[in-house]
Design a protein around this motif. Sequence first.
Motif, short mmCIF file in Angstrom:
data_model
loop_
_atom_site.label_atom_id
_atom_site.label_comp_id
_atom_site.label_asym_id
_atom_site.label_seq_id
_atom_site.Cartn_x
_atom_site.Cartn_y
_atom_site.Cartn_z
N ASN A 68 23.41 -45.35 -7.61
CA ASN A 68 22.62 -46.45 -8.19
C ASN A 68 23.50 -47.63 -8.61
O ASN A 68 23.51 -48.05 -9.77
CB ASN A 68 21.82 -45.93 -9.39
N LYS A 69 24.24 -48.15 -7.67
CA LYS A 69 25.17 -49.25 -7.96
C LYS A 69 24.46 -50.51 -8.46
O LYS A 69 25.06 -51.34 -9.14
CB LYS A 69 25.98 -49.59 -6.70
N ASN A 70 23.20 -50.64 -8.15
CA ASN A 70 22.46 -51.86 -8.52
C ASN A 70 22.26 -52.00 -10.02
O ASN A 70 21.89 -53.08 -10.49
CB ASN A 70 21.10 -51.87 -7.83
N ARG A 71 22.50 -50.93 -10.77
CA ARG A 71 22.27 -51.03 -12.22
C ARG A 71 23.39 -51.77 -12.95
O ARG A 71 23.27 -52.07 -14.14
CB ARG A 71 22.10 -49.64 -12.83
N TYR A 72 24.48 -52.06 -12.25
CA TYR A 72 25.60 -52.77 -12.87
C TYR A 72 25.44 -54.27 -12.68
O TYR A 72 25.07 -54.74 -11.61
CB TYR A 72 26.93 -52.27 -12.31
N GLU A 73 25.75 -55.02 -13.75
CA GLU A 73 25.48 -56.46 -13.76
C GLU A 73 26.32 -57.23 -12.76
O GLU A 73 25.86 -58.18 -12.15
CB GLU A 73 25.70 -57.02 -15.17
N ASP A 74 27.59 -56.84 -12.63
CA ASP A 74 28.46 -57.56 -11.71
C ASP A 74 29.51 -56.60 -11.14
O ASP A 74 29.54 -55.41 -11.47
CB ASP A 74 29.13 -58.76 -12.39
N TYR A 75 30.36 -57.14 -10.27
CA TYR A 75 31.35 -56.33 -9.58
C TYR A 75 32.36 -55.72 -10.56
O TYR A 75 32.77 -54.56 -10.41
CB TYR A 75 32.07 -57.18 -8.54
#
Length: 314
Positions: A68-75
């Motif tokens: 679920n990488k999309n839950r992080y705001e930025d790189y």
Amino acid sequence: MRKPYVILIGSASGIGKSTIAAELAKQLNIKHLIESDFIRAVVRGIIGKEYAPALHSSSYDAYKHLRNKNRYEDYADLVSAGFDEHASYVIPALEKIIQRAITDYDDIVIEGVHLVPGLIDIEQFREYANIYFFVLSSDEESHKERFVKRAIQIQRGGKQLDFFKENRIIHDHLLRQAEKNDVEIVKAETIEKTLDKILSIINKACSTIKLTNSVEELEDVINIIIKQNNGSLEKVTYNIPGFKEPLVRNINVSDVNSAEKFIRNINESEDKKEYLNKLYGLSDYRNTTICASNQEKLDKIITELKDKGYVLNE
């Protein structure tokens, strides 16, 4: 029996923690020096890749295995989360090593990227050991230079250079975690300067002296304390006539860059210089607390300040 020393030195890859840890262990005559990379290799042998893919990756690209990488705001948040996931598998084993050292009354130095403030629980050991936790920092240019130099020396490390951006994210993440958890941040300079900063915290040889220098002479005072002798300027107390309580300024300047910035801010601002001149004029001296890595170096600093006429003769 005395409490054993447990000294932890963490940083991002390429800062120089392995060199500093080895020299520190040598100076303190500590025979047990552990690299967290070795512990990671053992843990990898116990926990398979299918169960912990982040563990079987490098610290700088473990983020690729997060769900679920999309839950992080930025790189940067993504890379930091992957790094924490990677380190979290190693930390329980490191805590077991610390516990064993304490049980056996052994001093120990542990170094590695996996020593993440806030993730490793050092509070559980404070009653039983003298715990010191340091995170080394470096500016981006010096960090990259160390990476290149090391790659040339050991003829490998090119892959880490490809992930230099990610290593800088980890560097900044470790500093933020250190600040949140009251862990000492030490700027990595030369081996001697970095060791002296660490030893000045472990040994903490300090003295409060009465300085009489002028504002124009302040740069020379700071050069003697910090640049020439790797000491630190901790606190200045002004005893102002007419006031019941002294005016206390906590300076906490120990590295050359901070010292130069401090002097530059005064020299480039007439208002600050005028304020300092007025403050200096309110009393004949200022109680100044300085520290060094041992009593011998502290005595040398005080002698040099006295020779220049910067210390009140009583």
